[in-house]
Write a protein that holds these residues in place. Structure first.
Motif, PDB file in Angstrom:
ATOM      1  N   VAL A   1     -40.199   4.952   2.615  1.00  0.00           N
ATOM      2  CA  VAL A   1     -41.145   4.308   3.539  1.00  0.00           C
ATOM      3  C   VAL A   1     -42.566   4.757   3.210  1.00  0.00           C
ATOM      4  CG1 VAL A   1     -41.545   3.781   5.969  1.00  0.00           C
ATOM      5  CG2 VAL A   1     -39.405   4.912   5.278  1.00  0.00           C
TER       6      VAL A   1
ATOM      7  N   LYS B   1     -37.709  10.352   4.040  1.00  0.00           N
ATOM      8  CA  LYS B   1     -38.685   9.315   4.407  1.00  0.00           C
ATOM      9  C   LYS B   1     -39.543   8.890   3.209  1.00  0.00           C
ATOM     10  CE  LYS B   1     -38.169   8.990   8.931  1.00  0.00           C
ATOM     11  NZ  LYS B   1     -38.010   7.825   9.719  1.00  0.00           N
TER      12      LYS B   1
ATOM     13  N   SER C   1     -44.057   3.262   0.216  1.00  0.00           N
ATOM     14  CA  SER C   1     -44.445   1.860   0.379  1.00  0.00           C
ATOM     15  C   SER C   1     -45.750   1.746   1.161  1.00  0.00           C
ATOM     16  CB  SER C   1     -43.332   1.065   1.061  1.00  0.00           C
ATOM     17  OG  SER C   1     -43.223   1.463   2.405  1.00  0.00           O
TER      18      SER C   1
ATOM     19  N   ASN D   1     -44.030   8.497  10.395  1.00  0.00           N
ATOM     20  CA  ASN D   1     -42.873   8.658   9.508  1.00  0.00           C
ATOM     21  C   ASN D   1     -42.685  10.092   9.031  1.00  0.00           C
ATOM     22  OD1 ASN D   1     -41.405   6.015   8.902  1.00  0.00           O
ATOM     23  ND2 ASN D   1     -43.558   5.427   8.834  1.00  0.00           N
TER      24      ASN D   1
END
Ligand code: ATP
Ligand code: MG
Length: 286
Positions: free
Chosen positions: A228, A225, A231, A271
């Motif tokens: 993600v 992960k 970001s 996440n």
């Protein structure tokens, strides 16, 4: 002789603590046990004058002080020829008009022909002129909020922060004339040496202000992960990624804006991020 930057601070009152604190956060230490009106920094070429806040713009205009920390409300009311260098983020309040709570106040025209008590006659007159209102300004030096109750005025124009003073005096806030906070002001004709010192001080103040707006964030994340999560917390350049002692996991370090870290934290958890730590930042230089 070494050039020193002379800064004027409020001697006592609402701005005193935060003014001394911001110097301290900039690494500027005052001397203990010095005379209460004049101090000298131990590790920065700076003298500190302690004054009534109302007098600070005049002293800065005259060059008796080179710079000062004072509420924007005072800067605009005194209307002196000084430079507004930087807003400092504390001493937040607004200059507002208030009337007795039971009055039927539709708009500013209510104030036509009324008596308004204030310690801010200049800013109030500007406001009235802008709205084409003719009212009688009663300039008084304090306790403005009690004047409607004792029949001395029909309305007031005063500083408000929480509104509790207005409330306990049976008043309601009806117009905001000015939003204010403490600001650094400067004389407009500083020598090049003093300008250089001011630049140094400003650099430190901006680093402190930026740091206050941001938090350091650390978390553990599953490797699949990482994209993600990176970001979500891009940080200044990119997050730092370090392997954890457990296979398939990493530790991420980054910087997030105070304003939206709660939203980010939700998405991070969704996440798979774990062990999220949020830590204050003391200084931040980009
Ligand atoms: P001095 O003795 O220096 O003249 P003062 O009594 O005029 O002090 P303070 O009440 O200490 O002034 O307020 C200093 C500044 O703090 C105000 O000019 C304003 O910029 C800011 N301030 C923030 N919140 C408030 C508030 N609720 N009421 C008044 N001032 C506030
Ligand atoms: Mg004052």
């Amino acid at each position: 002789m070494e050039t020193k930057l002379k800064i004027a601070l409020q001697k006592s009152g609402r701005l005193y603590d935060d003014s001394v604190k911001i110097l301290k956060e900039c690494g500027i230490e005052l001397q203990n046990g010095m005379n209460k009106l004049l101090n000298e920094a131990m590790n920065f070429p700076m003298q500190i004058l302690f004054l009534r806040d109302d007098d600070i713009p005049q002293y800065v205009e005259d060059g008796v002080a080179d710079i000062g920390i004072v509420g924007e409300n005072i800067v605009y009311e005194t209307n002196k020829n000084v430079e507004l260098v930087e807003e400092l983020g504390f001493g937040k309040c607004r200059l507002s008009v208030a009337v007795p709570r039971n009055e039927n106040y539709a708009d500013a025209q209510f104030l036509n022909g009324k008596r308004i008590a204030t310690t801010y006659p200049f800013l109030l007159q500007n406001f009235l002129d802008k709205h084409n209102i003719k009212a009688e300004i009663h300039e008084i030096s304090g306790s403005v909020e009690i004047t409607p109750g004792v029949g001395l005025a029909d309305a007031i124009c005063d500083l408000v922060s929480s509104g509790s003073t207005l409330f306990s005096n049976g008043l309601k806030e009806t117009e905001v004339i000015l939003n204010s906070q403490a600001a650094l002001i400067g004389n407009k004709n500083l020598s090049p040496e003093k300008q250089l010192l001011l630049k140094k001080l400003l650099f430190r103040i901006q680093a402190v202000k930026k740091a206050k707006k941001n938090k350091y964030i650390l978390l553990n994340a599953p490797n699949n992960k990482l994209d993600v999560i990176c970001s979500l917390i891009p940080g200044m350049k990119s997050p730092t990624i370090l392997p954890l002692g457990i296979e398939g996991w990493s530790s991420l370090h980054s910087v997030v804006q105070e304003d939206d870290f709660w939203n980010i934290i939700e998405s991070l958890k969704d996440n798979g991020a774990e062990g999220i730590l949020i830590i204050p930042i003391e200084k931040m230089v980009l």
